[in-house]
Write a protein that holds these residues in place. Structure first.
Motif, PDB file in Angstrom:
ATOM      1  N   ARG A 107     -48.914 -58.956 -46.765  1.00  0.00           N
ATOM      2  CA  ARG A 107     -48.047 -58.378 -47.366  1.00  0.00           C
ATOM      3  C   ARG A 107     -46.927 -59.194 -47.048  1.00  0.00           C
ATOM      4  N   LYS A 108     -46.974 -59.930 -46.044  1.00  0.00           N
ATOM      5  CA  LYS A 108     -45.742 -60.526 -45.843  1.00  0.00           C
ATOM      6  C   LYS A 108     -45.608 -62.333 -46.348  1.00  0.00           C
ATOM      7  N   VAL A 109     -46.720 -62.629 -47.105  1.00  0.00           N
ATOM      8  CA  VAL A 109     -46.799 -63.621 -47.730  1.00  0.00           C
ATOM      9  C   VAL A 109     -45.655 -63.998 -49.126  1.00  0.00           C
ATOM     10  N   THR A 110     -45.059 -65.063 -49.173  1.00  0.00           N
ATOM     11  CA  THR A 110     -44.087 -65.202 -50.177  1.00  0.00           C
ATOM     12  C   THR A 110     -44.666 -66.135 -51.293  1.00  0.00           C
ATOM     13  N   PHE A 111     -44.005 -65.966 -52.653  1.00  0.00           N
ATOM     14  CA  PHE A 111     -44.604 -66.784 -53.712  1.00  0.00           C
ATOM     15  C   PHE A 111     -44.453 -68.018 -53.379  1.00  0.00           C
ATOM     16  N   ARG A 112     -43.306 -68.763 -52.787  1.00  0.00           N
ATOM     17  CA  ARG A 112     -43.185 -69.912 -52.365  1.00  0.00           C
ATOM     18  C   ARG A 112     -44.213 -70.590 -51.421  1.00  0.00           C
ATOM     19  N   GLN A 113     -44.714 -69.656 -50.493  1.00  0.00           N
ATOM     20  CA  GLN A 113     -45.580 -69.941 -49.515  1.00  0.00           C
ATOM     21  C   GLN A 113     -47.097 -70.320 -50.199  1.00  0.00           C
ATOM     22  N   CYS A 114     -47.098 -69.314 -51.109  1.00  0.00           N
ATOM     23  CA  CYS A 114     -48.366 -69.400 -52.001  1.00  0.00           C
ATOM     24  C   CYS A 114     -48.475 -70.784 -52.710  1.00  0.00           C
ATOM     25  N   LEU A 115     -47.406 -71.296 -53.375  1.00  0.00           N
ATOM     26  CA  LEU A 115     -47.069 -72.368 -54.212  1.00  0.00           C
ATOM     27  C   LEU A 115     -47.468 -73.534 -53.201  1.00  0.00           C
ATOM     28  N   GLY A 116     -46.867 -73.609 -52.146  1.00  0.00           N
ATOM     29  CA  GLY A 116     -47.083 -74.632 -51.051  1.00  0.00           C
ATOM     30  C   GLY A 116     -48.335 -74.542 -50.257  1.00  0.00           C
ATOM     31  N   HIS A 117     -49.358 -73.582 -50.314  1.00  0.00           N
ATOM     32  CA  HIS A 117     -50.279 -73.532 -49.585  1.00  0.00           C
ATOM     33  C   HIS A 117     -49.813 -73.529 -47.955  1.00  0.00           C
ATOM     34  N   GLN A 118     -48.977 -72.788 -47.818  1.00  0.00           N
ATOM     35  CA  GLN A 118     -48.438 -72.398 -46.360  1.00  0.00           C
ATOM     36  C   GLN A 118     -48.711 -71.148 -45.923  1.00  0.00           C
ATOM     37  N   THR A 119     -49.916 -70.434 -46.008  1.00  0.00           N
ATOM     38  CA  THR A 119     -50.244 -69.243 -45.794  1.00  0.00           C
ATOM     39  C   THR A 119     -51.838 -69.307 -44.872  1.00  0.00           C
ATOM     40  N   PRO A 120     -52.068 -68.284 -44.192  1.00  0.00           N
ATOM     41  CA  PRO A 120     -53.186 -68.397 -43.461  1.00  0.00           C
ATOM     42  C   PRO A 120     -54.552 -68.210 -44.126  1.00  0.00           C
ATOM     43  N   PHE A 121     -54.568 -67.928 -45.618  1.00  0.00           N
ATOM     44  CA  PHE A 121     -55.713 -67.583 -46.291  1.00  0.00           C
ATOM     45  C   PHE A 121     -56.791 -68.660 -45.863  1.00  0.00           C
ATOM     46  N   PRO A 122     -58.041 -68.331 -45.943  1.00  0.00           N
ATOM     47  CA  PRO A 122     -59.214 -69.171 -45.650  1.00  0.00           C
ATOM     48  C   PRO A 122     -59.280 -70.354 -47.004  1.00  0.00           C
ATOM     49  N   ALA A 123     -59.870 -71.560 -46.652  1.00  0.00           N
ATOM     50  CA  ALA A 123     -59.773 -72.440 -47.487  1.00  0.00           C
ATOM     51  C   ALA A 123     -60.779 -72.214 -48.708  1.00  0.00           C
ATOM     52  N   VAL A 124     -61.941 -71.626 -48.301  1.00  0.00           N
ATOM     53  CA  VAL A 124     -62.965 -71.148 -49.309  1.00  0.00           C
ATOM     54  C   VAL A 124     -63.574 -69.683 -49.198  1.00  0.00           C
ATOM     55  N   GLU A 125     -63.686 -69.083 -50.119  1.00  0.00           N
ATOM     56  CA  GLU A 125     -64.290 -67.629 -50.027  1.00  0.00           C
ATOM     57  C   GLU A 125     -65.297 -67.418 -51.343  1.00  0.00           C
ATOM     58  N   PRO A 126     -66.500 -67.089 -51.188  1.00  0.00           N
ATOM     59  CA  PRO A 126     -67.396 -66.952 -52.270  1.00  0.00           C
ATOM     60  C   PRO A 126     -67.148 -65.583 -52.798  1.00  0.00           C
ATOM     61  N   ILE A 127     -66.117 -65.342 -53.568  1.00  0.00           N
ATOM     62  CA  ILE A 127     -65.741 -63.983 -54.074  1.00  0.00           C
ATOM     63  C   ILE A 127     -66.766 -63.429 -55.251  1.00  0.00           C
ATOM     64  N   TYR A 128     -67.043 -64.600 -55.879  1.00  0.00           N
ATOM     65  CA  TYR A 128     -68.448 -64.268 -56.798  1.00  0.00           C
ATOM     66  C   TYR A 128     -69.533 -63.682 -56.240  1.00  0.00           C
ATOM     67  N   THR A 129     -69.898 -63.815 -55.125  1.00  0.00           N
ATOM     68  CA  THR A 129     -70.946 -62.969 -54.628  1.00  0.00           C
ATOM     69  C   THR A 129     -70.870 -61.571 -54.099  1.00  0.00           C
ATOM     70  N   TYR A 130     -69.742 -60.979 -54.623  1.00  0.00           N
ATOM     71  CA  TYR A 130     -69.456 -59.490 -54.130  1.00  0.00           C
ATOM     72  C   TYR A 130     -69.570 -58.755 -55.265  1.00  0.00           C
ATOM     73  N   GLY A 131     -70.084 -59.486 -56.452  1.00  0.00           N
ATOM     74  CA  GLY A 131     -70.319 -58.512 -57.888  1.00  0.00           C
ATOM     75  C   GLY A 131     -69.743 -59.280 -59.083  1.00  0.00           C
ATOM     76  N   ARG A 132     -70.079 -58.523 -60.075  1.00  0.00           N
ATOM     77  CA  ARG A 132     -69.724 -59.129 -61.378  1.00  0.00           C
ATOM     78  C   ARG A 132     -68.788 -58.583 -62.242  1.00  0.00           C
ATOM     79  N   ASP A 133     -68.249 -57.566 -61.551  1.00  0.00           N
ATOM     80  CA  ASP A 133     -67.177 -56.693 -62.332  1.00  0.00           C
ATOM     81  C   ASP A 133     -65.860 -57.303 -61.922  1.00  0.00           C
ATOM     82  N   PRO A 134     -64.925 -57.998 -62.935  1.00  0.00           N
ATOM     83  CA  PRO A 134     -63.746 -58.503 -62.760  1.00  0.00           C
ATOM     84  C   PRO A 134     -62.685 -57.930 -62.208  1.00  0.00           C
TER      85      PRO A 134
END
Length: 333
Positions: A107-134
């Protein structure tokens, strides 16, 4: 050196890789700030189930070039209009992000941090394996307790920025204008094929290759299609200042870290543009085998579009070395 001679130099390693069977085909294009365009193409747009030759105006799945051609300009335009504050948390638009834990780091992540990939999110996540409902997958992304790690290049950053665009537009990305000369799909007969997909059970032609984007049915990190001319027109707009505001272009060129600007990369050791770029270059690549580099000092840009994942990603195409070889040829190595 003229644009034609630069193209001749840069095409040599591309032709070599095509002849060696490392990539099925490619289109290479250069554009100068005055609008001069030079292109070269060869090889196959599709190998299986039936060969089809590459053409100059073949449409490509641009993959992560979506981040810099579509999502970054859209976010910077929202910031310039005062709709968002780049240094505010993205919860100002996505208040439901981890809303069951108001102290969550997400909840503390900013727009600028997302633009610059300066967040702690993981590099890869297979979101598509959790279902087909968008819609359910969008909720999954927003409510998942993400494992924090070091700041790395992560699609999650731009998936969230895509959600921001959707939330403000009150439409899904695939319902929005992709931009002049671009679209969210392509006619199969006009498109370079990508992968023979294991979970979709078909060769992908004219539909998005990225698994997560496909499952989300549109996203901010991938999904854009276009031919070489559209990519070069976009680059020319940044070179001559007609394609974005001066402030947006300044931010695209402004470093946020040793590797990244707002949305783009800038030269660093081992980067995709080669070892001989000047300091005023920005670039980005796409997983399908695409890339775009813009040299503001030299006043030109180049794009290498390949279908290196056809018919499979599980093959060493040497795309990283090829990109660097093209960049070095253009920059005089």
């Amino acid at each position: 050196m003229t644009l034609s001679k630069l193209l001749d130099r840069a095409w040599a390693p591309v032709a070599e890789r095509i002849d060696a069977g490392r990539i099925p085909g490619a289109v290479l294009g250069l554009v100068s700030a005055d609008g001069t365009v030079k292109t070269r193409h060869a090889g196959q747009a599709q190998l299986v189930p039936k060969p089809r030759p590459m053409r100059e105006y073949t449409w490509f799945d641009l993959a992560s070039l979506t981040k810099v051609i579509y999502t970054t300009p859209a976010i910077l335009k929202l910031a310039e209009a005062g709709t968002i504050d780049l240094d505010a948390p993205i919860t100002t638009v996505l208040p439901d992000l981890r809303h069951y834990n108001l102290d969550a780091w997400e909840r503390k992540v900013t727009f600028r941090q997302c633009l610059g990939h300066q967040t702690p999110f993981p590099a890869v996540e297979p979101i598509y394996t959790y279902g087909r409902d968008p819609d359910l997958l969008r909720t999954f992304v927003l409510q998942r307790e993400w494992q924090a790690g070091p700041s790395v290049y992560s699609d999650i950053n731009f998936i969230l920025l895509g959600f921001v665009i959707e939330r403000l537009a009150k439409k899904k990305i695939r319902e929005l204008d992709a931009g002049e000369g671009f679209d969210w799909e392509a006619e199969p007969i006009e498109a370079a094929a990508t992968e023979d997909c294991y979970w979709r059970h078909r060769v992908l032609v004219g539909e998005v290759h990225d698994d997560n984007c496909a499952a989300l049915q549109g996203s901010g990190h991938a999904g854009l299609f276009g031919p070489v001319t559209s990519v070069l027109d976009f680059a020319k707009g940044l070179l001559d200042g007609t394609g974005a505001s001066a402030e947006a272009i300044r931010l695209m060129r402004t470093p946020l870290s040793s590797r990244r600007t707002h949305g783009w990369e800038h030269p660093h050791d081992g980067w995709s543009g080669g070892d001989h770029c000047g300091t005023e270059v920005i670039g980005h690549t796409g997983f399908t085998g695409t890339g775009l580099w813009i040299d503001f000092e030299a006043g030109h840009a180049w794009t290498l579009l390949t279908n290196r994942v056809h018919p499979t990603r599980h093959f060493d195409s040497g795309i990283g070395l090829l990109r660097r070889a093209v960049g070095d040829a253009i920059n005089g190595a």
